[in-house]
Design a protein around this motif. Sequence first.
Motif, short mmCIF file in Angstrom:
data_model
loop_
_atom_site.label_atom_id
_atom_site.label_comp_id
_atom_site.label_asym_id
_atom_site.label_seq_id
_atom_site.Cartn_x
_atom_site.Cartn_y
_atom_site.Cartn_z
N TYR C 364 0.82 -1.22 0.00
CA TYR C 364 0.00 0.00 0.00
C TYR C 364 0.86 1.27 0.00
O TYR C 364 0.39 2.34 0.39
CB TYR C 364 -0.95 0.01 1.21
N ILE C 449 -14.10 -5.68 2.82
CA ILE C 449 -14.31 -7.12 2.54
C ILE C 449 -15.80 -7.38 2.79
O ILE C 449 -16.53 -7.79 1.92
CB ILE C 449 -13.47 -8.02 3.46
N GLY C 475 -14.20 -5.69 -1.94
CA GLY C 475 -12.98 -6.20 -2.55
C GLY C 475 -11.79 -5.57 -1.86
O GLY C 475 -11.66 -4.35 -1.84
N ARG C 476 -10.95 -6.42 -1.27
CA ARG C 476 -9.78 -5.92 -0.54
C ARG C 476 -8.78 -5.36 -1.54
O ARG C 476 -8.50 -5.99 -2.56
CB ARG C 476 -9.15 -7.08 0.21
N VAL C 477 -8.27 -4.19 -1.26
CA VAL C 477 -7.33 -3.54 -2.17
C VAL C 477 -6.04 -4.35 -2.26
O VAL C 477 -5.54 -4.85 -1.26
CB VAL C 477 -7.05 -2.10 -1.68
N GLY C 478 -5.54 -4.49 -3.48
CA GLY C 478 -4.34 -5.30 -3.70
C GLY C 478 -3.08 -4.48 -3.82
O GLY C 478 -1.97 -4.96 -3.56
N ALA C 479 -3.22 -3.23 -4.26
CA ALA C 479 -2.03 -2.41 -4.46
C ALA C 479 -2.39 -0.94 -4.40
O ALA C 479 -3.48 -0.54 -4.78
CB ALA C 479 -1.39 -2.73 -5.82
N VAL C 480 -1.45 -0.15 -3.90
CA VAL C 480 -1.53 1.31 -4.00
C VAL C 480 -0.24 1.75 -4.66
O VAL C 480 0.85 1.51 -4.13
CB VAL C 480 -1.71 1.98 -2.63
N ARG C 491 -5.78 -0.01 -6.43
CA ARG C 491 -6.18 -1.10 -7.34
C ARG C 491 -6.89 -2.21 -6.57
O ARG C 491 -6.39 -2.71 -5.57
CB ARG C 491 -4.95 -1.64 -8.06
N ALA C 492 -8.06 -2.56 -7.05
CA ALA C 492 -8.85 -3.58 -6.37
C ALA C 492 -9.60 -4.41 -7.40
O ALA C 492 -9.59 -4.12 -8.59
CB ALA C 492 -9.82 -2.94 -5.39
N TYR C 493 -10.26 -5.44 -6.91
CA TYR C 493 -11.17 -6.21 -7.74
C TYR C 493 -12.55 -6.01 -7.14
O TYR C 493 -12.79 -6.37 -5.97
CB TYR C 493 -10.78 -7.69 -7.73
#
Lengths: 190, 296, 670
Positions: C364, C449, C475-480, C491-493
């Motif tokens: 993050y 979530i 959707g849990r964030v995967g990247a900042v 970035r999330a799904y």
Amino acid sequence: MSQVQGGIGIINLSAGDPSLVNEIKELGGEELLECIQCAKCAAACPMVLAGFPFFNKRVIQAILLGLRDALLDDSSIWACQSCNRCTEVCPREVNPFEIIQAMRRVAIREFALPTLAIEGLKSLYDTGHAVYLAGAGNTRAKVGLPEKPPSTLSYPEALKEVRTILENTELAELGVIPMGESGVTDSCEV
Amino acid sequence: MKVGFFIGCNTSFNRPDLEQAVRHAFPALGIELDDLEGQSCCPTWGTLPSVDVVGWCAVSARNHTIAEQKGLDIVTVCGSCYGSLSEAKYKMEVDPELKAKVNEVLQTIGREYKGTSNVRLTYYYLYHEIGPEKIRASLKYTLGGLKVALQPGCHTLWPSKVYYDKEEDPFHPRVLKEMVEALGATVGHYTRLIDCCGMGAMRSTDMEKSLNLFRRKILSIKEEVDPDLIITGCSSCLIQFDTAQEMLRREKKINFEIPVLHFMQALAICLGADPEKVAGLARTNVKSVIGKILPS
Amino acid sequence: MVPKIGVYICHCGENIAGAVNIEEVRAYAEKLPGVVVARNYLFMCSDPGQELIRQDIKDGLVDRVVVAACTPRTHEPIFRKALESAGLNKYLLEMANIRDQDSWPHWHDKEGATAKAKRLIASAVAKAAYLEPLEDRYVEVTPASLVIGGGVAGMFAALDLANMGYKVYLVEKNPSIGGNMAKLDKTFPTNDCSACILTPIMVQVGTHPNIELLTYSEVESVEGTFGNFKVKVRKKQTYIDWDKCTGCGDCVNACPAKVPNEFNEGMDYRKAIYIEFPQAVPKRAVVDIAHCLNCAKRTIGTKPRVHSKTGEPILAPCEKACKTGACDRSREYNPEGEILEINVGTIIVATGYRVMDKAPFKEYSPQSPNVITAMQLERILSATGPTGGQLKRPSDGEKPQTIAFISCVGSRDKRFHTYCSKVCCMYMLKEARLIKEKYPHLNIYIFFIDVRTGGKDFEEYYNYCRDLGVKVLRGRVGAVDELPGDRLRVRAYDVDLGAPVELEADLVVLATAIEPAPGLEELGRKLGITCGNEGFFKELHTKLYPVETSVKGIYIAGCAQGPKDIPESVSQARAASSAAAVPLTAGKVVVEPLISEVNQRKCTGCGTCVQLCPYSAINLVEDKDRRRAKIDEALCAGCGACAAACPSGVITLHGFTNAQIHAQIKALAC
């Protein structure tokens, strides 16, 4: 009863196969049940960006629901890059990539694998290299290297060792590739 | 200093010029390469690892034993080999039962896996064992005046737990940047640095999707850096960057071409290697860049 | 006289009967030596169950009772009362735990569970034959209480006890009381301003005649037992004479040092000499000696140099500024501070929590100043914070246009904390709402979530936020990623869209987990209470005894026990104060007679037991011609260390005599 009914894509949960969960756990996906479907892996997955129908999160959910057919009817699992970014970010230590690998292992046991995977395995058996290109000798010569690298290609004894290992694996029992003195692969790019 | 050179299939057959680059650069920096005679496929992810864990680890362990018998660490130039060899080693380390099963298989060919050789990736090895300063001092030519964008490659970063050499922060890798700066280049940052290039299983399964993914990345590079050269840390990324640009151009999805080299190729050239040997198979126009590196 | 033992086997509904063949066990128990009757019942602890026991006693059928049921931890007192009410000495009871130790762990092995139940019961019966009647002891209770932790939970616990008329010592490790709540802007539910509801409470605590406030202090050691704890408290060195300090702040203004300000979560600087925050209670300065620059070479404890021309002493700026003489650097250098000894009857532990730092979450981009924790956002939103309540992003003080919240950062995460931190969903919605009400045109996205808003009046936050236009995504964030211009790409799904999503934001807020306060385990060791595997203090029973601990007389409240919001913390604090007041009100407490006794006639005076006793309850006393061990009944906790170690075998631990234990082991072994 089919898991996918009719033309509107309803998934029939009642037809789910509860044995799939244990199968995955036995084939290397030990941490499957740690998943809480938070979707962090999906947020990091190149397959999602590229638009594949199944990817880490969805593969796991489909396994949890026992949707064996849906997973086997789709080639997505074979498109996973093994980039392992999901494993890096997963807050549950599920190792999502391992789950995809385990699902591939299930697929292979049901002969639901793409031709390319078969070719790669066959090439591995024939040459000791999963990737082997016809005419590679010329390419190597062009940059001043011997036609064969110092690998199993140059050392028949070494190739014999690799074959012995392969003959000791599931591969032999599954019979997905012909073994013994088969026609030698001339080219394979996995 | 001596290391076992694990070449890998793609480097051996697809980009042997990269093999030549390693064969030039390592000795030039005083490191002897051992050929690890009889090495095989790592094996790569889509093959044995997708069949069974013991078989995968056994083929991997056999490769390890060649280096172990010589008391050498394994150095590879391919990201996939680095990933597969490291992960198998990690698995056997944390699961002694698996290690025992693997050794049962290896017994049939008279080998035993001990786990004494470390798996290293070329540029990490050089970073830690030689260091950017010494490398800078050994150069005949530099990348001075060139603006470079990087592609470290997924397999060089993740999963960090399995690797011997780790980035302090795998989401913001620094080692390749420092190494390329040691060659004299200016490194431009772009925001999709750690994104996947689309090579590997995705490309062989669905070329179109792979190219779309790659396009997003190459556009980010073009728009945010507009570099003279792209330098990759992984041989698979090298192949994708080298060939996919041409495919996208043919489909009129991009209208530019950025030359691409693997870090080892750029290093070898700067150390005085013959560019035809160490970068002669590039499809992108690396000659223009090489022209700027070498004195005319 | 031959003992007449009755065995009473409980089904515990299905809990025991589901794995143990009750009838088979009952028939077996009936034939055991000394057993005159064996009965079973669905719930032995219920009134009809107890009546079975009482009736058999009254009928003269039994004079020793074995109950084969659940855990004595919760149920022994119940059955002891049953014996007592039927006229039998309550210590003639023995329990066999055939639930926790048998049916539960062996649920899938009926045969094995049944066999084990037989053994456990045989063992209890064997011991029961040797049981002796014992008499309870009573000790006087010190009518005072110690509350550890001066956050909202500790303050309420202290106030309640003080208002009941008891002396309360309130120990707080920071210079001021107030705790984490003092840092918050507004609080859910109902959005009360934290300062408006908290600071009056702080004043009440600070001025209450029954409360002795010991801030900047920590508990050093705890001795004694229920009703009479002897506690040593270390008053940390402030290097300021608090009797003279008026909290005017002149010394603070004069100090040139810069230290990251803990109260503002490191977003601005305080001085090395500082008052924790403007509303501090007590409002007193302390010197952070580790960061003090020792201006004018005025190291604490040295004499000032004298100006060569004027002959005046050369003082440090803080000293010069102080008008009352509170800041005097010539004072003795004593980093140890001062040890106070206090005596209390009960103790309440309310040490609170801390929020996780952002640094471990490298995906993050924590290196960006615009990636902040939710607690940092609270400080930004607070009128007493580094921006005076103006919404500004840290990198350049610009007002952010788009804000992203990321939930479950370090919670529900096996790498850090597997538990849900419980309050994050609500504080994110609250913060989003506060911002949106003030700046309706700002874009706010919250990545969840699951949205967890369980609690009275909580769900309205969720609905109201959506009315305000706050975007809620699952959707849990995967990247900042860091973007040029100090912006960030999240970035999330999106699970509901079934698509990857990207958002460019000016500020990213991480809902980092609530975690146990540092040093909690060490404090637990001093108190003799344990932490659960999540690191928070463990209550005696989650449902029935939620504020009690395994140590009688020590209670817990607030986030020291686990993550909770303010309403829950206050409720629990007031429950704890009420529980802690019971023994104070009674004036004396029962102490079980399960303590050690020395047969002084046979004691050789070797002193082995004296060394071993963890409670310093044994002394060697001159008795006629030689020294013999003597046990202080008030101090003995019945641990049995002395009885096990005595080389002459002349120490008896009542309730666990050698004869009883041997019989028990022998029955288990066969």
